[in-house]
Structure formats: C-alpha cells, structure tokens
Scaffold this motif. Structure first.
Motif, PDB file in Angstrom:
ATOM      1  N   LYS A 202      43.629  45.511  23.728  1.00  0.00           N
ATOM      2  CA  LYS A 202      43.543  44.069  23.493  1.00  0.00           C
ATOM      3  C   LYS A 202      42.624  43.692  22.342  1.00  0.00           C
ATOM      4  O   LYS A 202      42.358  42.507  22.138  1.00  0.00           O
ATOM      5  N   GLY A 293      34.035  48.278  39.964  1.00  0.00           N
ATOM      6  CA  GLY A 293      34.522  46.901  40.120  1.00  0.00           C
ATOM      7  C   GLY A 293      36.030  46.866  39.981  1.00  0.00           C
ATOM      8  O   GLY A 293      36.575  47.308  38.974  1.00  0.00           O
ATOM      9  N   GLU A 324      47.731  44.839  41.917  1.00  0.00           N
ATOM     10  CA  GLU A 324      48.755  45.572  42.668  1.00  0.00           C
ATOM     11  C   GLU A 324      48.250  45.902  44.084  1.00  0.00           C
ATOM     12  O   GLU A 324      49.035  46.127  44.993  1.00  0.00           O
ATOM     13  N   ASP A 352      52.263  42.648  33.221  1.00  0.00           N
ATOM     14  CA  ASP A 352      51.639  42.686  34.543  1.00  0.00           C
ATOM     15  C   ASP A 352      51.171  41.311  34.986  1.00  0.00           C
ATOM     16  O   ASP A 352      51.220  40.988  36.172  1.00  0.00           O
ATOM     17  N   SER A 353      50.720  40.495  34.038  1.00  0.00           N
ATOM     18  CA  SER A 353      50.298  39.139  34.394  1.00  0.00           C
ATOM     19  C   SER A 353      51.503  38.334  34.871  1.00  0.00           C
ATOM     20  O   SER A 353      51.417  37.621  35.875  1.00  0.00           O
TER      21      SER A 353
HETATM   22  P1  ADP Z   1      49.474  42.834  30.973  1.00  0.00           P
HETATM   23  O1  ADP Z   1      50.669  43.723  31.266  1.00  0.00           O
HETATM   24  O2  ADP Z   1      49.579  41.520  31.669  1.00  0.00           O
HETATM   25  O3  ADP Z   1      49.211  42.723  29.504  1.00  0.00           O
HETATM   26  P2  ADP Z   1      47.631  45.013  31.286  1.00  0.00           P
HETATM   27  O4  ADP Z   1      48.765  45.980  31.229  1.00  0.00           O
HETATM   28  O5  ADP Z   1      46.710  44.959  30.153  1.00  0.00           O
HETATM   29  O6  ADP Z   1      48.188  43.544  31.611  1.00  0.00           O
HETATM   30  O7  ADP Z   1      46.722  45.304  32.543  1.00  0.00           O
HETATM   31  C1  ADP Z   1      47.228  45.477  33.843  1.00  0.00           C
HETATM   32  C2  ADP Z   1      46.543  46.599  34.530  1.00  0.00           C
HETATM   33  O8  ADP Z   1      45.132  46.431  34.534  1.00  0.00           O
HETATM   34  C3  ADP Z   1      46.949  46.692  35.979  1.00  0.00           C
HETATM   35  O9  ADP Z   1      47.628  47.911  36.189  1.00  0.00           O
HETATM   36  C4  ADP Z   1      45.626  46.636  36.737  1.00  0.00           C
HETATM   37  O10 ADP Z   1      45.591  47.555  37.790  1.00  0.00           O
HETATM   38  C5  ADP Z   1      44.609  47.031  35.691  1.00  0.00           C
HETATM   39  N1  ADP Z   1      43.277  46.518  36.027  1.00  0.00           N
HETATM   40  C6  ADP Z   1      42.890  45.238  36.115  1.00  0.00           C
HETATM   41  N2  ADP Z   1      41.601  45.157  36.497  1.00  0.00           N
HETATM   42  C7  ADP Z   1      41.156  46.408  36.650  1.00  0.00           C
HETATM   43  C8  ADP Z   1      39.911  46.977  37.047  1.00  0.00           C
HETATM   44  N3  ADP Z   1      38.864  46.215  37.344  1.00  0.00           N
HETATM   45  N4  ADP Z   1      39.820  48.316  37.105  1.00  0.00           N
HETATM   46  C9  ADP Z   1      40.887  49.093  36.798  1.00  0.00           C
HETATM   47  N5  ADP Z   1      42.086  48.618  36.422  1.00  0.00           N
HETATM   48  C10 ADP Z   1      42.223  47.299  36.360  1.00  0.00           C
END
Ligand code: ADP
Ligand code: MG
Length: 394
Positions: A202, A293, A324, A352-353
């Motif tokens: 990101k 966390g 998830e 994922d969002s």
């Molecule tokens: P998007 O697809 O919406 O862009 P990402 O692919 O960047 O989102 O992130 C989604 C992933 O981030 C999920 O698989 C989730 O399990 C992981 N995630 C979110 N918070 C945490 C955390 N605190 N520790 C580990 N993994 C995390």
C-alpha cells in the motif's frame, strides 16, 4: 479527460466486441459460487441487446497460462449468462479464427456470442499486436466494461482498442466516476481508511492519498509497522521491518500537510494467528511480548467512527483486522456499519474489503463498492490504467 461511452456511439446492427470481466469464482463441480462480476456487466449487455447490437463478449477466466485448459472454458459462464438475460448465449470454442468468425457472420441484431477464454493464448497477456488485430477483426466497435482487468495492458483489455472505435461500458464508467470523482474532486472532509496486511502493498496508495485527504486512518496489519516506528512494543504483530522508516516519514509528512493521521490506540491481541486463539483487548502500549494484534480495539473503533461521521467522502481499502476470523472482525464490521449509516459518499475499493462489506450485508448501503480489487488499488495509487487509457476521449 473523460472517455467516450457506449451511449455516445451508434450500435444498431454493429458487431460490438466487449471485454467483460467474467473471472468468477467457481467450485470443482463447475458451479459459479458468486456471479457478482457477471451481473455487474448486465447493464451494458442489456443496453446493447436493446439497441440492436450484435454483442460479442470476451473475457479471461483463471490462469490457463497460454494453453487450452478444459476446466477453464467459459461454457458454464455462457449458460449462467443465458439464464440471467433470458436468451441463449452462443458460446464458441475459440476467441479468434474461423469458428468465431462464422458464428458472428450469422448473428442477428440483439444476439449474444461469448468467445472462449482469451488467456488460452499466450499472446493475450503479451499484448501481441497480431493477436489483438485478430480479436479486433471480429467487431466494428470495441467496448471495455472490464474494470477489474483495466490495470492489465493485455490484447483484449487494451491492444484490440487500437484498431476500432473504443468506448467504455456502463460498469467501467461507474467505477471511473466514483473512484475518479472521489479522488480528483472530493467533497470535504475527505477521509481515507487504509488497512489490510502489508505496508509494502500500500506504499503508493498511502503516498498518493496523503496528498489529497483531510484525515488518513490506518488500521489492520499495516498499523503495527507505524506503531513500531513510534516506539511501541508490538510483540509478534505483523511487521514490515524494511518499511519502518517509510512509516515514520509518512507521520512527519502528514503533520506538515495538516493531515490528521489516526492510528490504533487499543487492539485485540491474540496468542497466535488462529480463529480460536486466546485474545484480549489491550492498550497499544500493553501488547504482551509473545502476542499479536489481530484487530483494532473498541476505543480505536470509536475514534475511527467519529472521523467517519464528520466526513463527506470516505474511501476504504483494507480490513481493520483479520476479518475472516469472526473473533477479530468487530473492528471491520463496526466501521462498515458506520459507513453504511453515514450520509457521506462511501467508496469501498479492494477485494478483501469489498468481501467484508458484502459479508456484513452492508454492500447496498455504500455509495459504491468497486468490482476491481487490484484495479481499484492502482487507481487509488494515481496510476493510469491501460484499459482506460486505450479508450477514445470524448
Ligand atoms: P484488500 O483486498 O481490501 O485490499 P488486503 O488484501 O490488503 O485488503 O488485506 C486483507 C488481509 O489483511 C486479510 O487477509 C486480513 O487477514 C489481513 N489482516 C488484516 N489485519 C491484520 C492483522 N492485524 N494481522 C494480520 N493480518 C491482517
Ligand atoms: Mg486483498
């Protein structure tokens, strides 16, 4: 500059070659488990049928890597689309050459042909000009409605557009209008919420949004690298060690620009990464050394919700925790509810969002949930998408 759309062009009786994104999830029995990507293309398909075009659809599906893979043929998709539009979709077994040419030559106005998986040819992803020309030769007009594939400069997403009048479909237009509008001309206060796993994924989004937003909220796994940079002990939480310096710089830049940057003040810490892991809510300076966390805490949720309540435009990319796992989904769900209740323009970008919002049953309450995970991310990065660039300007 905005792009020409299908309404800007005469389609009656014309062969309209439209790139769609039918890369749907399918189980081992060939059953489509989520047809959102197909239904998202219906407005364009139905418009073309109604206006007497000969509709020729092309899509990729899965990763056949340039070879014919029988399990990745588009027949189940043609069947499903037939049901959705109440009309037989003529499926051909190739995307270039004699078979499609013949099927197309006997089409009537309003008929629909679905070409075979374009990724059966390595030339597709290589954007081979000869292959693109062969695709283009099947149509009189090119339409791109595959926003989810617009960040790819492939033959069917960009190359073929070179040889025909090229316009956007309704889905593409809607995505550009909402994502583009929010970024180029947001109603303020403009709040961006970023989460998800890795800072690395990101970086460009953070840099690009920092230039535009009033408030930047950072949660999810990403937040811990920022917190470590501020001197907090993050235990075994997700850390992108190579990006600690970058995160520190972001904080400095935000301050200099007057962007309010919000980080978690409490988290749900767990003994390990598992759905049933022992967990507790702790302040950010009290994460036990072997714990990690996995969600934002309730205090943080309140702060983030407050920022959303004051906003006129909200863009959200990346879950606030491991959503998830139900035990670690409260932060993501709580924020989704706040967005759903908000009168701001709310835009969800990211695979994922979008899934999390869908799962919570709140997708309908958002202004726009982008259908393109990777594409929406690249859009937020401020990149030009090849599938959009290839279209004619208005
Ligand atoms: P998007 O697809 O919406 O862009 P990402 O692919 O960047 O989102 O992130 C989604 C992933 O981030 C999920 O698989 C989730 O399990 C992981 N995630 C979110 N918070 C945490 C955390 N605190 N520790 C580990 N993994 C995390
Ligand atoms: Mg993702």
């Amino acid at each position: 500059m905005s792009k020409k759309m299908i309404q800007d062009i005469e389609v009656q009786g014309k062969r309209v070659l439209m790139r769609v994104d039918f890369n749907v999830p399918m189980n081992d029995e060939g059953v489509i488990t989520d047809d959102k990507r197909i239904t998202a293309a219906l407005p364009s398909i139905e418009y073309l049928i109604k206006n007497g075009a000969k509709v020729i659809l092309m899509s990729h599906f899965g990763r056949p890597d340039g070879k014919v893979v029988d399990t990745l043929r588009l027949d189940p998709i043609a069947k499903h689309l037939s049901t959705l539009i109440g009309k037989t979709v003529i499926k051909v077994n190739d995307c270039i050459g004699d078979e499609p040419a013949q099927a197309i030559s006997s089409m009537q106005a309003g008929d629909v042909v679905l070409l075979e998986n374009v990724r059966f040819y390595a030339e597709e992803e290589a954007n081979d000009p000869e292959f693109a020309k062969k695709l283009a030769s099947l149509g009189d007009i090119y339409v791109n409605d595959a926003f989810g594939a617009a960040h790819r400069g492939h033959a069917s997403t960009a190359g073929a557009a070179q040889y025909l009048p090229a316009v956007s479909g309704f889905l593409m237009e809607k995505e550009l209008q909402f994502l583009g509008g929010a970024i180029s001309n947001p109603k303020r206060p403009f709040v961006a919420i970023l989460g998800g796993a890795k800072v690395k994924d990101k970086i460009k989004v953070i840099e690009s949004l920092l230039e535009k937003v009033d408030t930047l909220i950072i949660g999810g796994g990403m937040a811990y690298t920022f917190l470590q940079g501020q001197g907090y002990e993050i235990g075994n939480s997700l850390l992108d060690a190579e990006r600690v310096e970058f995160c520190k710089e972001v904080l400095v830049k935000a301050k200099a620009k007057g962007v309010s940057l919000l980080l978690p003040e409490d988290v749900v810490a767990a003994t390990h990464f598992a759905p049933d892991a022992e967990h507790k809510i702790v302040d950010i300076d009290a994460i036990p050394s072997e714990w990690q966390g996995l969600d934002i805490g309730p205090k943080t949720l309140k702060i983030f919700v407050k920022a959303v309540e004051d906003a006129q435009t909200v863009i959200w990319n990346g879950p606030m925790g491991v959503s998830e796992f139900p035990a670690f989904a409260a932060g993501t769900n709580g924020l989704a509810e706040a967005l759903a209740a908000s009168s701001a323009i709310t835009i969800i970008g990211g695979g994922d969002s979008a899934a999390a919002v869908e799962q919570a049953g709140l997708a309908e309450k958002m202004t726009h949930v982008s259908t393109g995970g990777g594409a929406s991310l690249e859009f937020l990065e401020g990149k030009k998408l090849p599938g959009v660039e290839a279209l004619n300007d208005k």
